[in-house]
Design a protein around this motif. Structure first.
Motif, mmCIF file in Angstrom:
data_model
loop_
_atom_site.group_PDB
_atom_site.id
_atom_site.type_symbol
_atom_site.label_atom_id
_atom_site.label_comp_id
_atom_site.label_asym_id
_atom_site.label_seq_id
_atom_site.Cartn_x
_atom_site.Cartn_y
_atom_site.Cartn_z
ATOM 1 N N VAL A 671 0.876 -1.173 0.000
ATOM 2 C CA VAL A 671 0.000 0.000 0.000
ATOM 3 C C VAL A 671 0.905 1.212 0.000
ATOM 4 N N SER A 672 0.881 1.959 -1.079
ATOM 5 C CA SER A 672 1.763 3.103 -1.182
ATOM 6 C C SER A 672 1.180 4.082 -2.183
ATOM 7 N N THR A 673 1.435 5.362 -1.921
ATOM 8 C CA THR A 673 1.008 6.416 -2.858
ATOM 9 C C THR A 673 2.145 6.863 -3.748
ATOM 10 N N LYS A 674 3.304 6.217 -3.593
ATOM 11 C CA LYS A 674 4.485 6.630 -4.369
ATOM 12 C C LYS A 674 4.583 5.773 -5.622
ATOM 13 N N THR A 675 5.061 6.419 -6.617
ATOM 14 C CA THR A 675 5.127 5.738 -7.917
ATOM 15 C C THR A 675 6.150 4.634 -7.894
ATOM 16 N N ARG A 676 7.239 4.834 -7.139
ATOM 17 C CA ARG A 676 8.290 3.822 -7.126
ATOM 18 C C ARG A 676 8.326 3.041 -5.822
ATOM 19 N N GLY A 677 7.345 3.188 -4.982
ATOM 20 C CA GLY A 677 7.352 2.479 -3.718
ATOM 21 C C GLY A 677 6.889 1.047 -3.853
ATOM 22 N N SER A 678 7.468 0.202 -3.000
ATOM 23 C CA SER A 678 7.042 -1.203 -2.983
ATOM 24 C C SER A 678 5.856 -1.415 -2.054
ATOM 25 N N GLY A 679 5.640 -0.426 -1.195
ATOM 26 C CA GLY A 679 4.526 -0.602 -0.256
ATOM 27 C C GLY A 679 4.872 -1.498 0.897
ATOM 28 N N LEU A 680 6.128 -1.796 1.107
ATOM 29 C CA LEU A 680 6.518 -2.674 2.204
ATOM 30 C C LEU A 680 7.272 -1.944 3.308
ATOM 31 N N GLY A 681 7.692 -0.701 3.077
ATOM 32 C CA GLY A 681 8.490 0.006 4.087
ATOM 33 C C GLY A 681 7.749 0.161 5.413
ATOM 34 N N LEU A 682 6.566 0.772 5.382
ATOM 35 C CA LEU A 682 5.829 0.979 6.628
ATOM 36 C C LEU A 682 5.305 -0.333 7.185
ATOM 37 N N ALA A 683 5.022 -1.306 6.275
ATOM 38 C CA ALA A 683 4.589 -2.608 6.769
ATOM 39 C C ALA A 683 5.702 -3.274 7.568
ATOM 40 N N ILE A 684 6.952 -3.176 7.065
ATOM 41 C CA ILE A 684 8.077 -3.751 7.815
ATOM 42 C C ILE A 684 8.292 -2.978 9.124
ATOM 43 N N VAL A 685 8.141 -1.638 9.050
ATOM 44 C CA VAL A 685 8.276 -0.849 10.282
ATOM 45 C C VAL A 685 7.268 -1.314 11.338
ATOM 46 N N LYS A 686 6.031 -1.505 10.894
ATOM 47 C CA LYS A 686 5.018 -1.961 11.846
ATOM 48 C C LYS A 686 5.379 -3.337 12.388
ATOM 49 N N LYS A 687 5.930 -4.190 11.519
ATOM 50 C CA LYS A 687 6.296 -5.535 11.970
ATOM 51 C C LYS A 687 7.413 -5.470 13.018
ATOM 52 N N ILE A 688 8.401 -4.548 12.785
ATOM 53 C CA ILE A 688 9.484 -4.413 13.769
ATOM 54 C C ILE A 688 8.936 -3.897 15.102
ATOM 55 N N VAL A 689 8.027 -2.940 14.992
ATOM 56 C CA VAL A 689 7.432 -2.399 16.240
ATOM 57 C C VAL A 689 6.698 -3.492 16.998
ATOM 58 N N GLU A 690 5.928 -4.287 16.294
ATOM 59 C CA GLU A 690 5.193 -5.363 16.967
ATOM 60 C C GLU A 690 6.142 -6.418 17.519
#
Length: 724
Positions: A671-690
């Protein structure tokens, strides 16, 4: 008399002494001899009593003044009663005293009237004249009898004297010679042998030629009229004898004469003491009045205290009850109306105390039930709100505060809509509740999303009407935060997808890359010009895209990989500073500022994973503004409230912010609004936080977006002990 108070005994003894002293003083005034003997002593005794009473009155007056100044209970009423008693005792006493003094003065003056004195003198003169007349008669009888003795010889004298005694009425006749020797005698008292001889002075008077007649006391016979005359003798005119006659005086006349003489003597004596007598009577009356008034005033103090004491105790008991000291019991005050009032007060106080105890027990029971209910509600993970029939908030539990992220204590007693004015994010929740309440639904359920200070949350709400009528009814609302559950389900689904994508994509990428490299290596030197350049660009594009796909597969692999943490104590500020310095050295043109809290608690975490977390967040913030004027603020702070032992991290950018539609899925993969984003950055961040048992939220702020991370800190031994 042990049942009497000591003061009562003293009063009785003092009263008896005072009455006895006044009686003796009055009795002494009536007798001049007793007056002269006892009056000074009685005056002294009464003076001492006067001083003692004055001292007691002054002492009581000082005590009353002190209690009045100290505003003691009952002092005002005692003062009023004392003033009333003094007026009632002094005014009539002074009136009686004034009239008594006038009567005394006039009475004493009337005793010594001139007419009474003349009457007494006339009565005395009359009695003396009557007695003189009788004595002259006796003397005449005796002279006539003496003439008959002229020829009587001493031998015949006793017979003749017997005859003469009978005719003259004398009680005794005695014939005495010139030499004073008794010649013969005749007496009615046959027991008496010797006649009563006259005194020599009387005989001397007879020898001088003067007869004697007088009222003389005779031994053992009372007063008698004694008469002595000369009597001729048988031996010739020159040889005379003396004839003595004793005539008994009537006892009645004797008594009357004695009384008249005594009365006259006393009258003269009183007339002589007229002035001192009036003064003594006035002094006695004044002393009696003064002592009576002082004793009345002193007794008034005692009576006033006795009367006021139950009223004072009632006032103190009433004041104690007003202050909440129920059950106060007053001592008995007798069987009169005050005693009835005291008994009624004690009964009322006892009943109020019983009611208070019952109310306390009921309150304790209600408090126990409320504590039990609060404990149960406090342990619930679901939020609970209790609303009154008019929609005002009655109570809530701590889970409701945490889920809604609102200070609900400010809304107690107020409608929920009042909270919306201050916290607009609560509007969807309040709208749902008001809609179902207006519809008067007995039970309802609903799902809604709510923006809170902790981020967007998904809630499952249910409501039910409470039994009761009027103010006892209302509604209870229970809601659960299912954001984590939904996110966990999504994470699990995305993890499975990532694992399968990584597995399915990773295998053909390497042959594709190798094939492209081999094609370039085998065919490039056989081509020339534009064809060679076309082959070079095509194979390089294939190789670069394969590398990009490998990175994506690696990201999917990391996302789907189970966490293997190597925790240790981390200086979070130093770690943040280290990562930020890496980005400051790059030529991105972004401005990164750091606001670090020096009071951060210790953090037990995997530094490699945290470093990856910081890289992803900062990289995500750098990519938020494509214009290149990116300003990022990285701040750390110590948590507050129940998160006081935690560490909070904020990464805020000045980009356009997050789309509202993406807030619910912002941390989901791809899920990303960036044209070149994979959409996994914030998902991985959330996973690290959890992985570190933390929470992450994102929300738009003025001029950008902010992502907040909260990580649990290391709880010290002291804190663990306090929490235990």
């Amino acid at each position: 008399m042990s049942w009497l108070p000591r003061q009562a005994i003293i009063r009785i003894l003092l009263s008896v002494l005072l009455v006895l002293s006044l009686y003796l003083l009055s009795a002494a005034t009536e007798n001049s001899a007793r007056f002269g003997r006892l009056y000074l002593w009685l005056l002294l005794i009464n003076g001492v009593v006067l001083v003692v009473l004055s001292g007691l009155i002054i002492n009581n007056l000082q005590r009353l003044v002190r209690s009045f100044r100290a505003r003691e209970t009952g002092s005002r009423l005692t003062l009023r009663l004392m003033a009333l008693f003094v007026v009632l005792a002094v005014v009539p006493g002074l009136v009686v005293y004034g009239f008594s003094m006038q009567f005394l003065q006039r009475g004493v003056d009337s005793w010594f009237d001139v007419r009474i004195e003349n009457a007494l003198e006339d009565a005395l003169t009359l009695s003396q004249a009557s007695l003189d007349q009788r004595m002259r008669d006796m003397q005449q009888r005796l002279e006539e009898a003496a003439q008959e003795l002229a020829d009587v010889t001493p031998a015949m004298a006793p017979i003749t004297l017997g005859d003469l005694r009978g005719r003259t009425g004398a009680s005794e006749l005695t014939l005495i010679g010139e030499n004073g020797r008794i010649i013969a005698a005749s007496s009615v008292d046959t027991d008496s042998i010797l006649p009563h001889r006259p005194e020599e002075s009387i005989l001397l008077q007879l020898r001088q030629g003067r007869p004697y007649v007088g009222l003389d006391p005779i031994e053992n016979a009372g007063l008698h009229i004694r008469a002595l005359v000369r009597a001729p003798g048988p031996d010739g005119p020159g040889k005379t004898r003396i004839l003595q006659g004793l005539f008994q005086v009537s006892p009645r006349i004797n008594d009357l004469a004695a009384e008249v003489e005594t009365a006259f003597s006393e009258y003269r004596e009183l007339a002589y003491l007229r002035g001192p007598l009036k003064d003594s009577f006035s002094l006695t009356l004044s002393l009696v009045l003064l002592l009576s008034l002082l004793f009345a005033v002193w007794s008034a103090f005692y009576l006033a205290r006795r009367l006021v004491a139950p009223v004072s105790r009632l006032a103190e008991g009433t004041r104690a009850m007003a202050a909440g000291e129920y059950g106060t019991q007053l001592p008995p005050a007798g069987n009169d109306e005050l005693g009835f009032l005291v008994r009624s007060f004690n009964d009322m106080s006892r009943r109020v105390a019983n009611v208070r105890d019952a109310a306390r027990q009921s309150q304790a029971l209600v408090e126990s039930q409320r504590t039990y209910l609060e404990t149960v509600l406090g342990r619930l993970s679901s939020g609970v709100l209790a609303l009154a029939p008019d929609g005002t908030l009655r109570t809530y539990n701590q889970a409701a505060v945490e889920i809604l992220s609102l200070p609900l204590e400010e809304g107690v007693g107020r409608p929920l809509s009042a909270l919306v004015q201050r916290f607009p994010d609560l509007s969807p929740f309040v709208d749902h509740v008001d809609a179902h309440r207006r519809a008067s639904e007995a039970e309802w359920r609903a799902e809604l999303s709510l923006d809170t200070r902790e981020g967007r949350r998904s809630l499952i709400c249910s409501g039910a009407m409470l039994p009761g009528e009027g103010d006892e009814g209302g509604e209870v609302i229970v809601f659960d935060d299912v954001t984590t559950l939904i996110q966990a389900q999504r994470d699990a689904a995305w993890g499975e997808v990532a694992r399968r994508l990584a597995h399915e994509i990773r295998n053909p990428l390497t042959p594709i890359q190798l094939s492209a490299e081999r094609l370039q290596h085998k065919v490039a030197h056989r081509l020339s010009g534009d064809e060679a350049a076309l082959l070079q660009r095509s194979t390089e594009t294939i190789i670069h895209q394969v590398e990009a796909m490998k990175e994506m597969v690696q990201a999917f692999s990391e996302y789907a990989r189970p966490p293997v943490l190597q925790p240790r104590t981390v200086d979070f500020n130093a770690l943040v500073q280290e990562v930020v310095e890496l980005y400051r050295g790059q030529s991105t043109g972004a401005s990164i500022s750091v606001e670090l809290d020096d009071g951060l608690p210790g953090l037990q975490a995997d530094p490699g994973r945290l470093r990856q977390l910081l890289n992803n967040l900062i990289r995500n913030a750098l990519e938020a503004d494509d214009a290149g004027d990116c300003q990022i603020v990285v701040s750390t702070r110590r948590g507050s409230g129940r998160h006081a032992q935690g560490v909070e991290l904020d990464v805020q950018d000045n980009g356009p912010g997050l789309a509202d539609a993406m807030l619910d899925q912002l941390f989901e993969p791809y899920v990303s609004t960036k044209t070149r984003g994979s959409g996994l950055g914030l998902a991985i961040v959330k996973k690290i936080v959890e992985e570190h048992n933390g929470t992450i939220t994102a929300r738009n702020v003025d001029g950008g977006a902010r992502i907040s991370v909260r990580l649990p800190g290391v709880v010290s031994d002291d804190a663990q002990w306090e929490n235990a």
